[in-house]
Design a protein around this motif. Structure first.
Motif, PDB file in Angstrom:
ATOM      1  N   GLU A   1       0.845  -1.206   0.000  1.00  0.00           N
ATOM      2  CA  GLU A   1       0.000   0.000   0.000  1.00  0.00           C
ATOM      3  C   GLU A   1       0.876   1.250   0.000  1.00  0.00           C
ATOM      4  O   GLU A   1       1.850   1.334   0.754  1.00  0.00           O
ATOM      5  CB  GLU A   1      -0.915  -0.002   1.223  1.00  0.00           C
ATOM      6  N   GLY A   2       0.521   2.199  -0.838  1.00  0.00           N
ATOM      7  CA  GLY A   2       1.257   3.446  -0.907  1.00  0.00           C
ATOM      8  C   GLY A   2       2.488   3.404  -1.782  1.00  0.00           C
ATOM      9  O   GLY A   2       3.176   4.408  -1.934  1.00  0.00           O
ATOM     10  N   SER A   3       2.773   2.249  -2.398  1.00  0.00           N
ATOM     11  CA  SER A   3       3.995   2.128  -3.194  1.00  0.00           C
ATOM     12  C   SER A   3       3.801   2.513  -4.652  1.00  0.00           C
ATOM     13  O   SER A   3       4.775   2.657  -5.399  1.00  0.00           O
ATOM     14  CB  SER A   3       4.532   0.693  -3.122  1.00  0.00           C
ATOM     15  N   ILE A   4       2.544   2.692  -5.081  1.00  0.00           N
ATOM     16  CA  ILE A   4       2.221   2.964  -6.490  1.00  0.00           C
ATOM     17  C   ILE A   4       1.922   4.452  -6.672  1.00  0.00           C
ATOM     18  O   ILE A   4       1.102   5.014  -5.935  1.00  0.00           O
ATOM     19  CB  ILE A   4       0.998   2.146  -6.937  1.00  0.00           C
TER      20      ILE A   4
ATOM     21  N   GLN B   1       6.129   1.696  -9.139  1.00  0.00           N
ATOM     22  CA  GLN B   1       6.775   1.867  -7.835  1.00  0.00           C
ATOM     23  C   GLN B   1       8.017   2.745  -7.941  1.00  0.00           C
ATOM     24  O   GLN B   1       8.292   3.551  -7.044  1.00  0.00           O
ATOM     25  CB  GLN B   1       7.110   0.498  -7.249  1.00  0.00           C
ATOM     26  N   ALA B   2       8.758   2.613  -9.027  1.00  0.00           N
ATOM     27  CA  ALA B   2       9.915   3.479  -9.236  1.00  0.00           C
ATOM     28  C   ALA B   2       9.481   4.934  -9.379  1.00  0.00           C
ATOM     29  O   ALA B   2      10.147   5.849  -8.882  1.00  0.00           O
ATOM     30  CB  ALA B   2      10.690   3.032 -10.472  1.00  0.00           C
ATOM     31  N   ALA B   3       8.325   5.140 -10.043  1.00  0.00           N
ATOM     32  CA  ALA B   3       7.802   6.499 -10.203  1.00  0.00           C
ATOM     33  C   ALA B   3       7.441   7.098  -8.843  1.00  0.00           C
ATOM     34  O   ALA B   3       7.708   8.280  -8.583  1.00  0.00           O
ATOM     35  CB  ALA B   3       6.577   6.491 -11.119  1.00  0.00           C
ATOM     36  N   MET B   4       6.865   6.277  -7.945  1.00  0.00           N
ATOM     37  CA  MET B   4       6.547   6.770  -6.602  1.00  0.00           C
ATOM     38  C   MET B   4       7.825   7.090  -5.839  1.00  0.00           C
ATOM     39  O   MET B   4       7.932   8.150  -5.190  1.00  0.00           O
ATOM     40  CB  MET B   4       5.712   5.750  -5.834  1.00  0.00           C
ATOM     41  N   ASP B   5       8.808   6.210  -5.899  1.00  0.00           N
ATOM     42  CA  ASP B   5      10.078   6.454  -5.203  1.00  0.00           C
ATOM     43  C   ASP B   5      10.710   7.760  -5.676  1.00  0.00           C
ATOM     44  O   ASP B   5      11.182   8.569  -4.866  1.00  0.00           O
ATOM     45  CB  ASP B   5      11.044   5.300  -5.441  1.00  0.00           C
ATOM     46  N   ASP B   6      10.707   7.964  -6.996  1.00  0.00           N
ATOM     47  CA  ASP B   6      11.331   9.163  -7.554  1.00  0.00           C
ATOM     48  C   ASP B   6      10.580  10.423  -7.150  1.00  0.00           C
ATOM     49  O   ASP B   6      11.194  11.425  -6.744  1.00  0.00           O
ATOM     50  CB  ASP B   6      11.390   9.071  -9.082  1.00  0.00           C
ATOM     51  N   TYR B   7       9.235  10.370  -7.244  1.00  0.00           N
ATOM     52  CA  TYR B   7       8.474  11.571  -6.898  1.00  0.00           C
ATOM     53  C   TYR B   7       8.567  11.875  -5.403  1.00  0.00           C
ATOM     54  O   TYR B   7       8.712  13.035  -5.004  1.00  0.00           O
ATOM     55  CB  TYR B   7       7.004  11.458  -7.298  1.00  0.00           C
ATOM     56  N   LEU B   8       8.475  10.846  -4.577  1.00  0.00           N
ATOM     57  CA  LEU B   8       8.533  11.054  -3.132  1.00  0.00           C
ATOM     58  C   LEU B   8       9.879  11.659  -2.724  1.00  0.00           C
ATOM     59  O   LEU B   8       9.937  12.570  -1.884  1.00  0.00           O
ATOM     60  CB  LEU B   8       8.295   9.734  -2.402  1.00  0.00           C
ATOM     61  N   ALA B   9      10.961  11.176  -3.335  1.00  0.00           N
ATOM     62  CA  ALA B   9      12.285  11.733  -3.026  1.00  0.00           C
ATOM     63  C   ALA B   9      12.359  13.200  -3.440  1.00  0.00           C
ATOM     64  O   ALA B   9      12.899  14.042  -2.703  1.00  0.00           O
ATOM     65  CB  ALA B   9      13.368  10.924  -3.735  1.00  0.00           C
ATOM     66  N   GLU B  10      11.807  13.505  -4.611  1.00  0.00           N
ATOM     67  CA  GLU B  10      11.817  14.894  -5.086  1.00  0.00           C
ATOM     68  C   GLU B  10      10.981  15.788  -4.172  1.00  0.00           C
ATOM     69  O   GLU B  10      11.400  16.882  -3.779  1.00  0.00           O
ATOM     70  CB  GLU B  10      11.266  14.949  -6.512  1.00  0.00           C
ATOM     71  N   ALA B  11       9.773  15.322  -3.824  1.00  0.00           N
ATOM     72  CA  ALA B  11       8.880  16.120  -2.981  1.00  0.00           C
ATOM     73  C   ALA B  11       9.463  16.297  -1.578  1.00  0.00           C
ATOM     74  O   ALA B  11       9.368  17.380  -0.983  1.00  0.00           O
ATOM     75  CB  ALA B  11       7.508  15.451  -2.910  1.00  0.00           C
ATOM     76  N   TRP B  12      10.074  15.241  -1.035  1.00  0.00           N
ATOM     77  CA  TRP B  12      10.647  15.306   0.312  1.00  0.00           C
ATOM     78  C   TRP B  12      11.738  16.363   0.381  1.00  0.00           C
ATOM     79  O   TRP B  12      11.862  17.069   1.391  1.00  0.00           O
ATOM     80  CB  TRP B  12      11.181  13.938   0.707  1.00  0.00           C
ATOM     81  N   SER B  13      12.489  16.496  -0.695  1.00  0.00           N
ATOM     82  CA  SER B  13      13.575  17.483  -0.701  1.00  0.00           C
ATOM     83  C   SER B  13      13.048  18.915  -0.681  1.00  0.00           C
ATOM     84  O   SER B  13      13.796  19.843  -0.364  1.00  0.00           O
ATOM     85  CB  SER B  13      14.465  17.274  -1.928  1.00  0.00           C
TER      86      SER B  13
ATOM     87  N   PRO C   1       0.173   3.431   5.072  1.00  0.00           N
ATOM     88  CA  PRO C   1      -0.781   4.134   4.202  1.00  0.00           C
ATOM     89  C   PRO C   1      -2.074   3.345   4.058  1.00  0.00           C
ATOM     90  O   PRO C   1      -2.098   2.120   4.220  1.00  0.00           O
ATOM     91  CB  PRO C   1      -0.040   4.214   2.861  1.00  0.00           C
ATOM     92  N   ILE C   2      -3.139   4.050   3.716  1.00  0.00           N
ATOM     93  CA  ILE C   2      -4.434   3.398   3.514  1.00  0.00           C
ATOM     94  C   ILE C   2      -4.852   3.430   2.053  1.00  0.00           C
ATOM     95  O   ILE C   2      -5.926   2.936   1.706  1.00  0.00           O
ATOM     96  CB  ILE C   2      -5.529   4.039   4.395  1.00  0.00           C
ATOM     97  N   THR C   3      -4.024   3.998   1.200  1.00  0.00           N
ATOM     98  CA  THR C   3      -4.270   4.006  -0.243  1.00  0.00           C
ATOM     99  C   THR C   3      -2.996   4.474  -0.924  1.00  0.00           C
ATOM    100  O   THR C   3      -1.969   4.695  -0.277  1.00  0.00           O
ATOM    101  CB  THR C   3      -5.467   4.907  -0.604  1.00  0.00           C
ATOM    102  N   ASN C   4      -3.065   4.623  -2.239  1.00  0.00           N
ATOM    103  CA  ASN C   4      -1.942   5.173  -3.005  1.00  0.00           C
ATOM    104  C   ASN C   4      -2.215   6.642  -3.289  1.00  0.00           C
ATOM    105  O   ASN C   4      -3.028   6.968  -4.149  1.00  0.00           O
ATOM    106  CB  ASN C   4      -1.766   4.397  -4.310  1.00  0.00           C
ATOM    107  N   PRO C   5      -1.567   7.551  -2.543  1.00  0.00           N
ATOM    108  CA  PRO C   5      -1.844   8.975  -2.720  1.00  0.00           C
ATOM    109  C   PRO C   5      -1.200   9.531  -3.985  1.00  0.00           C
ATOM    110  O   PRO C   5      -0.154   9.049  -4.434  1.00  0.00           O
ATOM    111  CB  PRO C   5      -1.219   9.607  -1.468  1.00  0.00           C
ATOM    112  N   GLY C   6      -1.850  10.568  -4.540  1.00  0.00           N
ATOM    113  CA  GLY C   6      -1.300  11.229  -5.710  1.00  0.00           C
ATOM    114  C   GLY C   6      -0.302  12.311  -5.343  1.00  0.00           C
ATOM    115  O   GLY C   6      -0.065  12.614  -4.168  1.00  0.00           O
ATOM    116  N   ARG C   7       0.241  12.917  -6.374  1.00  0.00           N
ATOM    117  CA  ARG C   7       1.269  13.941  -6.176  1.00  0.00           C
ATOM    118  C   ARG C   7       0.765  15.107  -5.329  1.00  0.00           C
ATOM    119  O   ARG C   7       1.484  15.624  -4.467  1.00  0.00           O
ATOM    120  CB  ARG C   7       1.743  14.459  -7.539  1.00  0.00           C
TER     121      ARG C   7
END
Length: 323
Positions: free
Chosen positions: A139-142, A163-175, A266-272
């Motif tokens: 959950e939350g990986s997509i 999942q790679a797209a989520m990892d990349d976006y999350l890293a960018e947003a976290w920064s 997470p309880i779902t896959n959140p968007g950007r």
């Protein structure tokens, strides 16, 4: 003898010329196929297997003739796996060019914002053209988005890209997170973003809902999100009924009406937008919100104000015959 030799030579030349014309016309001449066709080159298929498949599907007359001409006229390119669009009346030469171009036909699958992983799994398993079994993703990986795929591609490969797209976006947003955010890690950002995603369907409200949730986390107040209470029961699928009092009183770690703080996952896959909202929430003193009847919410700083808003919402529901 001279005349015989000359005559034989002329016959040989004519035969060779005829063979050349036959070979060239069969390679460059238009086919009789009257409609555009799709053609799939399987991964790892040999040239012989591809030619036989072309013959079976009626795109060429003879696999053997195609292979012979391909050795003479086909060039040095390699045929690439994937799905191709073959136009009507395409010659063998055009078919070979298409198959060597690598310009495959792409199909698309869309994962909407807030789709839980159990439904992502069901959607991908139902997509025609994808192959292979997959488990339900974490959950939350997509990352919700529209993704392309080739016919015959493994579902696991598509999930890996999501999942790679989520990892990349999350890293960018976290920064880019601000000091207004209360989450302490990217994992906490995903958890809180998944709640914001479920609490409002209006994109312009997400920063405000994130602001309320941020305020509650900061002061140790229960988040009070029904979607978290439902999650252990349905894994994100619609409940299909009202929440029971016993469920609201349950002390399981996902019940944010009984347990303070973030749930364990997470309880779902959140968007950007939801992820961005929890990393840069609206500045607000609001601690409460309730539906306003138009698809959005009305926010309040005090419990007294919130109770008045909630009473208005209940009255509106009664007038609509919903209660």
């Amino acid at each position: 003898m001279k005349k015989a030799a000359l005559l034989l030579g002329a016959v040989v030349v004519l035969l060779m010329a005829g063979a050349g014309v036959w070979l060239a016309s069969g390679w460059y001449g238009s086919s009789t196929v009257s409609e555009d066709s799709g053609f799939v080159v399987p991964q790892g298929a040999s040239g012989t297997a591809i030619a036989q498949k072309l013959e079976e599907e009626g795109l060429i007359l003879s696999a053997d003739a195609f292979l012979l001409r391909a050795r003479i006229f086909g060039g040095s390119g390699t045929i690439k796996a994937g799905e191709y669009s073959i136009p009507a009346q395409a010659s063998s030469a055009e078919i070979m060019d298409i198959l060597q171009s690598g310009e495959v036909v792409l199909n698309f699958v869309t994962i909407p914002e807030g789709l839980p992983s159990i439904l992502v799994h069901e959607r991908l398993m139902a997509v025609e053209g994808l192959v292979g079994e997959i488990p339900v993703p974490d959950e939350g990986s997509i990352l919700p988005d529209t993704y392309d795929f080739q016919t015959g591609e493994e579902r696991s490969a598509v999930v890996a890209r999501m999942q790679a797209a989520m990892d990349d976006y999350l890293a960018e947003a976290w920064s880019k997170r601000t000091d207004k955010s209360v989450v302490k890690s990217p994992e906490e950002a995903l958890i809180l973003a998944s709640i914001v995603e479920k609490e409002t369907a209006q994109a312009d409200e997400r920063p405000m809902v994130a602001g309320v949730m941020t305020n509650r986390v900061r002061i140790g107040m229960m988040l009070g999100a029904d979607a978290t209470t439902i999650y252990p029961i349905t894994k994100g699928k619609p409940l299909g009924r009202r929440i029971r009092v016993s469920e609201l009183r349950s002390t399981n770690p996902y019940n944010t009406r009984a347990v303070a703080g973030l749930p364990p996952g997470p309880i779902t896959n959140p968007g950007r937008e939801s992820i961005a909202a929890v990393l840069d929430p609206a500045e607000t003193k609001a601690l409460y919100y309730v539906a306003d009847g138009s698809g959005g919410h009305v926010f309040a700083e005090t419990l007294e104000e919130h109770n008045r808003n909630a009473a208005k919402w209940r009255q509106l529901r009664r007038e609509r015959g919903e209660m």
